[in-house]
Design a protein around this motif. Structure first.
Motif, mmCIF file in Angstrom:
data_model
loop_
_atom_site.group_PDB
_atom_site.id
_atom_site.type_symbol
_atom_site.label_atom_id
_atom_site.label_comp_id
_atom_site.label_asym_id
_atom_site.label_seq_id
_atom_site.Cartn_x
_atom_site.Cartn_y
_atom_site.Cartn_z
ATOM 1 N N VAL A 139 45.964 53.859 76.428
ATOM 2 C CA VAL A 139 44.855 53.149 77.066
ATOM 3 C C VAL A 139 43.528 53.775 76.651
ATOM 4 O O VAL A 139 42.584 53.066 76.301
ATOM 5 C CB VAL A 139 45.019 53.129 78.603
ATOM 6 C CG1 VAL A 139 43.761 52.596 79.277
ATOM 7 C CG2 VAL A 139 46.230 52.305 78.986
ATOM 8 N N VAL A 143 49.499 46.803 76.858
ATOM 9 C CA VAL A 143 50.002 48.072 76.343
ATOM 10 C C VAL A 143 51.372 48.314 76.960
ATOM 11 O O VAL A 143 51.522 48.280 78.176
ATOM 12 C CB VAL A 143 49.058 49.243 76.703
ATOM 13 C CG1 VAL A 143 49.602 50.554 76.179
ATOM 14 C CG2 VAL A 143 47.664 48.974 76.171
ATOM 15 N N ILE A 182 44.852 45.602 85.752
ATOM 16 C CA ILE A 182 45.932 46.447 85.254
ATOM 17 C C ILE A 182 47.192 46.063 86.010
ATOM 18 O O ILE A 182 47.181 45.969 87.235
ATOM 19 C CB ILE A 182 45.630 47.940 85.456
ATOM 20 C CG1 ILE A 182 44.414 48.334 84.622
ATOM 21 C CG2 ILE A 182 46.850 48.783 85.095
ATOM 22 C CD1 ILE A 182 43.971 49.765 84.832
#
Length: 56
Positions: free
Chosen positions: A47, A36, A2
């Motif tokens: 998410v 995203v 991430i």
């Protein structure tokens, strides 16, 4: 993995996302990836939505 990036504009975020996906294709072409882009309030929802779609 991430990656969180803040204090920038949407155009820059899209350029960064494009660079990351190009690098992924060169380094690990068979790997899967999802990027995203959104504000802090909508990201958790986006998410979770993506994760739910992958499981179903």
């Amino acid at each position: 993995m991430i990656i969180a990036i803040d204090n920038t504009d949407e155009e820059s975020l899209h350029k960064i996302a494009t660079a990351v996906m190009e690098a992924k294709r060169k380094i690990a072409p068979n790997a899967r990836g999802t990027i995203v882009i959104g504000d802090e309030k909508s990201l958790p929802h986006k998410v979770l939505e993506l994760l739910n779609n992958k499981e179903g």
